[in-house]
Design a protein around this motif. Sequence first.
Motif, PDB file in Angstrom:
ATOM      1  N   ARG A  34     -12.820 -13.107  67.309  1.00 38.31           N
ATOM      2  CA  ARG A  34     -13.743 -12.029  66.932  1.00 38.31           C
ATOM      3  C   ARG A  34     -13.228 -11.293  65.687  1.00 38.31           C
ATOM      4  NH1 ARG A  34     -17.513  -9.202  70.084  1.00 38.31           N
ATOM      5  NH2 ARG A  34     -16.676 -10.174  71.975  1.00 38.31           N
ATOM      6  N   THR A  35     -11.896 -11.158  65.587  1.00 37.10           N
ATOM      7  CA  THR A  35     -11.292 -10.529  64.410  1.00 37.10           C
ATOM      8  C   THR A  35     -11.622 -11.329  63.151  1.00 37.10           C
ATOM      9  OG1 THR A  35      -9.488  -9.639  65.760  1.00 37.10           O
ATOM     10  CG2 THR A  35      -9.102  -9.810  63.385  1.00 37.10           C
ATOM     11  N   MET A  36     -11.521 -12.657  63.246  1.00 37.65           N
ATOM     12  CA  MET A  36     -11.855 -13.516  62.105  1.00 37.65           C
ATOM     13  C   MET A  36     -13.340 -13.401  61.769  1.00 37.65           C
ATOM     14  SD  MET A  36     -10.499 -15.580  59.899  1.00 37.65           S
ATOM     15  CE  MET A  36      -8.899 -15.637  60.723  1.00 37.65           C
ATOM     16  N   ASP A  37     -14.182 -13.392  62.784  1.00 37.01           N
ATOM     17  CA  ASP A  37     -15.622 -13.237  62.602  1.00 37.01           C
ATOM     18  C   ASP A  37     -15.924 -11.956  61.830  1.00 37.01           C
ATOM     19  OD1 ASP A  37     -18.269 -12.148  63.191  1.00 37.01           O
ATOM     20  OD2 ASP A  37     -18.492 -13.724  64.699  1.00 37.01           O
ATOM     21  N   HIS A  38     -15.347 -10.838  62.259  1.00 33.68           N
ATOM     22  CA  HIS A  38     -15.602  -9.553  61.601  1.00 33.68           C
ATOM     23  C   HIS A  38     -15.132  -9.577  60.146  1.00 33.68           C
ATOM     24  CE1 HIS A  38     -15.748  -7.156  65.657  1.00 33.68           C
ATOM     25  NE2 HIS A  38     -16.740  -8.013  65.519  1.00 33.68           N
ATOM     26  N   ALA A  39     -13.980 -10.182  59.900  1.00 31.17           N
ATOM     27  CA  ALA A  39     -13.416 -10.188  58.545  1.00 31.17           C
ATOM     28  C   ALA A  39     -14.297 -10.962  57.560  1.00 31.17           C
ATOM     29  CB  ALA A  39     -12.013 -10.787  58.568  1.00 31.17           C
ATOM     30  N   TYR A  40     -14.993 -11.998  58.062  1.00 33.15           N
ATOM     31  CA  TYR A  40     -15.789 -12.842  57.161  1.00 33.15           C
ATOM     32  C   TYR A  40     -17.294 -12.715  57.391  1.00 33.15           C
ATOM     33  CZ  TYR A  40     -11.533 -14.880  55.375  1.00 33.15           C
ATOM     34  OH  TYR A  40     -10.313 -15.062  54.765  1.00 33.15           O
ATOM     35  N   GLY A  41     -17.699 -11.759  58.220  1.00 36.63           N
ATOM     36  CA  GLY A  41     -19.118 -11.454  58.354  1.00 36.63           C
ATOM     37  C   GLY A  41     -19.946 -12.539  58.997  1.00 36.63           C
ATOM     38  N   TRP A  42     -19.422 -13.179  60.048  1.00 33.91           N
ATOM     39  CA  TRP A  42     -20.187 -14.252  60.699  1.00 33.91           C
ATOM     40  C   TRP A  42     -21.266 -13.695  61.634  1.00 33.91           C
ATOM     41  CZ3 TRP A  42     -17.595 -17.353  57.654  1.00 33.91           C
ATOM     42  CH2 TRP A  42     -17.914 -18.709  57.628  1.00 33.91           C
ATOM     43  N   GLY A  43     -20.981 -12.564  62.314  1.00 37.48           N
ATOM     44  CA  GLY A  43     -21.988 -11.924  63.149  1.00 37.48           C
ATOM     45  C   GLY A  43     -22.352 -12.675  64.410  1.00 37.48           C
ATOM     46  N   MET A  44     -21.369 -13.302  65.053  1.00 37.11           N
ATOM     47  CA  MET A  44     -21.634 -14.051  66.277  1.00 37.11           C
ATOM     48  C   MET A  44     -21.286 -13.217  67.508  1.00 37.11           C
ATOM     49  SD  MET A  44     -20.456 -17.909  65.102  1.00 37.11           S
ATOM     50  CE  MET A  44     -19.518 -18.084  66.550  1.00 37.11           C
ATOM     51  N   ASN A  45     -21.863 -13.613  68.646  1.00 36.24           N
ATOM     52  CA  ASN A  45     -21.524 -12.998  69.927  1.00 36.24           C
ATOM     53  C   ASN A  45     -20.427 -13.817  70.587  1.00 36.24           C
ATOM     54  OD1 ASN A  45     -23.518 -10.971  69.738  1.00 36.24           O
ATOM     55  ND2 ASN A  45     -25.082 -12.393  70.494  1.00 36.24           N
ATOM     56  N   TRP A  46     -19.427 -13.154  71.153  1.00 34.78           N
ATOM     57  CA  TRP A  46     -18.268 -13.861  71.718  1.00 34.78           C
ATOM     58  C   TRP A  46     -18.123 -13.524  73.187  1.00 34.78           C
ATOM     59  CZ3 TRP A  46     -15.528 -17.307  68.766  1.00 34.78           C
ATOM     60  CH2 TRP A  46     -15.776 -17.271  67.388  1.00 34.78           C
ATOM     61  N   THR A  47     -17.750 -14.507  73.968  1.00 39.24           N
ATOM     62  CA  THR A  47     -17.413 -14.322  75.373  1.00 39.24           C
ATOM     63  C   THR A  47     -16.040 -14.925  75.628  1.00 39.24           C
ATOM     64  OG1 THR A  47     -18.502 -16.397  75.955  1.00 39.24           O
ATOM     65  CG2 THR A  47     -19.820 -14.377  76.120  1.00 39.24           C
ATOM     66  N   PRO A  48     -15.330 -14.451  76.643  1.00 38.50           N
ATOM     67  CA  PRO A  48     -13.993 -15.015  76.918  1.00 38.50           C
ATOM     68  C   PRO A  48     -14.065 -16.512  77.181  1.00 38.50           C
ATOM     69  CG  PRO A  48     -14.339 -12.987  78.152  1.00 38.50           C
ATOM     70  CD  PRO A  48     -15.654 -13.352  77.554  1.00 38.50           C
ATOM     71  N   VAL A  50      -4.667  -8.641  61.798  1.00 34.48           N
ATOM     72  CA  VAL A  50      -4.108  -8.000  62.987  1.00 34.48           C
ATOM     73  C   VAL A  50      -5.257  -7.525  63.867  1.00 34.48           C
ATOM     74  CG1 VAL A  50      -2.620  -6.174  63.867  1.00 34.48           C
ATOM     75  CG2 VAL A  50      -2.106  -7.245  61.654  1.00 34.48           C
ATOM     76  N   PRO A  51      -5.501  -8.184  64.998  1.00 31.51           N
ATOM     77  CA  PRO A  51      -6.612  -7.767  65.870  1.00 31.51           C
ATOM     78  C   PRO A  51      -6.397  -6.366  66.435  1.00 31.51           C
ATOM     79  CG  PRO A  51      -5.872  -9.994  66.421  1.00 31.51           C
ATOM     80  CD  PRO A  51      -4.846  -9.404  65.498  1.00 31.51           C
ATOM     81  N   ASP A  52      -7.499  -5.609  66.576  1.00 30.20           N
ATOM     82  CA  ASP A  52      -7.437  -4.333  67.272  1.00 30.20           C
ATOM     83  C   ASP A  52      -7.187  -4.590  68.754  1.00 30.20           C
ATOM     84  OD1 ASP A  52      -7.944  -2.914  64.946  1.00 30.20           O
ATOM     85  OD2 ASP A  52     -10.120  -2.974  65.233  1.00 30.20           O
ATOM     86  N   ARG A  53      -6.708  -3.584  69.431  1.00 25.21           N
ATOM     87  CA  ARG A  53      -6.435  -3.720  70.862  1.00 25.21           C
ATOM     88  C   ARG A  53      -7.699  -4.175  71.597  1.00 25.21           C
ATOM     89  NH1 ARG A  53      -2.820  -1.940  74.689  1.00 25.21           N
ATOM     90  NH2 ARG A  53      -1.549  -0.885  73.105  1.00 25.21           N
ATOM     91  N   GLY A  54      -7.553  -5.219  72.388  1.00 23.59           N
ATOM     92  CA  GLY A  54      -8.670  -5.715  73.182  1.00 23.59           C
ATOM     93  C   GLY A  54      -9.629  -6.627  72.429  1.00 23.59           C
ATOM     94  N   VAL A  55      -9.372  -6.862  71.138  1.00 27.17           N
ATOM     95  CA  VAL A  55     -10.256  -7.727  70.338  1.00 27.17           C
ATOM     96  C   VAL A  55      -9.581  -9.074  70.145  1.00 27.17           C
ATOM     97  CG1 VAL A  55     -11.445  -8.006  68.133  1.00 27.17           C
ATOM     98  CG2 VAL A  55     -11.226  -5.727  69.168  1.00 27.17           C
TER      99      VAL A  55
END
Length: 440
Positions: free
Chosen positions: A423-437, A414-419
């Motif tokens: 990026r939610t998947m990245d955070h959950a699995y520790g990828w550490g990438m930068n994201w742009t729209p 469940v993504p946080d508001r505005g995420v």
Amino acid sequence: MGADMTMSKGSNVPVPAPAVRIELGWGSGAGVPDADASALLLSSSGKVRSDADFVFYNQPAHSSGAVRHEGKTTSGAGVTDVLSVDLARVEPGIETVVLAASADGGTFGQVPGLYIRVLDASNGAELARYDSADATVETAFVLGELYRRQGAWKFRAVGQGYGSGLEGLATDYGISVDEPQQAAAPAPTASPAPAPTAPPAPVAPPAPVAQQPAAPAPPQAPPAAAAPVRLTKVTLTKDAPSVSLTKQGGTSGGMRVNLNWEVRKQFKGWGAKLGRAVAMHADLDLDLCALYELADGRKGVVQALGNAFGALNQPPYILLDGDDRTGAVATGENLTINLDHIKDFRRIVIFVTIYEGARSFADLNATVTLQPQHGAPVEFSLDECTVPSTVCALALLTNNGGDLVVQREARYLVPDRGVSPQRTMDHAYGWGMNWTPGRK
């Protein structure tokens, strides 16, 4: 043959088309077992020449290229499994192509509306149809056959059942079957490789591939002393969530990742083909994606957003063939992983996002299938979604000493508001990438 005409058992009709599409279909619903189409290429002896003359889910293409197992489609209340037969490429030593179905987890007496259709591959015109109406305890059925007569091809409606399943049917035609007492035990769950202490700078998304999808590698004829055919399917569960691709023979060629969705409660009458953006209602758009980390530390994403479709024969060795927003059977998305480059992978997370048209995955019933070009298919079901999730991790693939281990994730996030879901998947699995729209 008119659409309202069906053949009687034992009757035959000419097949004037040089290539045909064989459609085996049945009704879906609660308590209906799954079924699988298969084909056996027989010589004048009425038997196969070798195990290579058997085409089914674990051996989806004949070495001649004449017969291919194309896979299943769920649409509304029906399921179809398709074989393609290029009659012009059938070798002279083959006189009959037997067209069969096998039930998985039940009998054909539990399968409503079983039928076989022969369609002209060039225009979809129906050339023949046979409806099976007398099945009871059979677990395999020969529904029909294509056979040569005086240089021309005909189709015969057969309707012969077997109580011994696909194994009994295959051995009856001369196939050597090697079925273990139990499916190969899942490999121990592999822990993901730790992320580098200093992650390298994110790389730019891979350039879009050419407009036409990459052609699949031509099927290789098995060696003369090929091992007996394995009929096993690998099903991952909560209790046995992972499997080694090496132990299942999936060490080379392409592996297609497919996702099959059915609506559990609402929007009834719509379905989804494996691995494609699905039409649950007119504006629903689902995207199949993959986060990858290569052995050299490079990281990225394969997805339709930003046209990051990847590439099969160069990094990241993962290809998404396009973005289908209709769920149409003739197109659809497919994600393919090049298993010839297992050594180049560190880990891959395969996931699906809702791009638009729904607020969560609730009320969807889903099955994930990973089909290596060589080796047993790996499949599992997703749990029911009970949270407002717009992104679901399907599977984690980890390089474990040169062996790619597949782990069932089935994890709704469940993504946080505005995420964003990515990026939610990245955070959950520790990828550490930068994201742009991104847009598509």
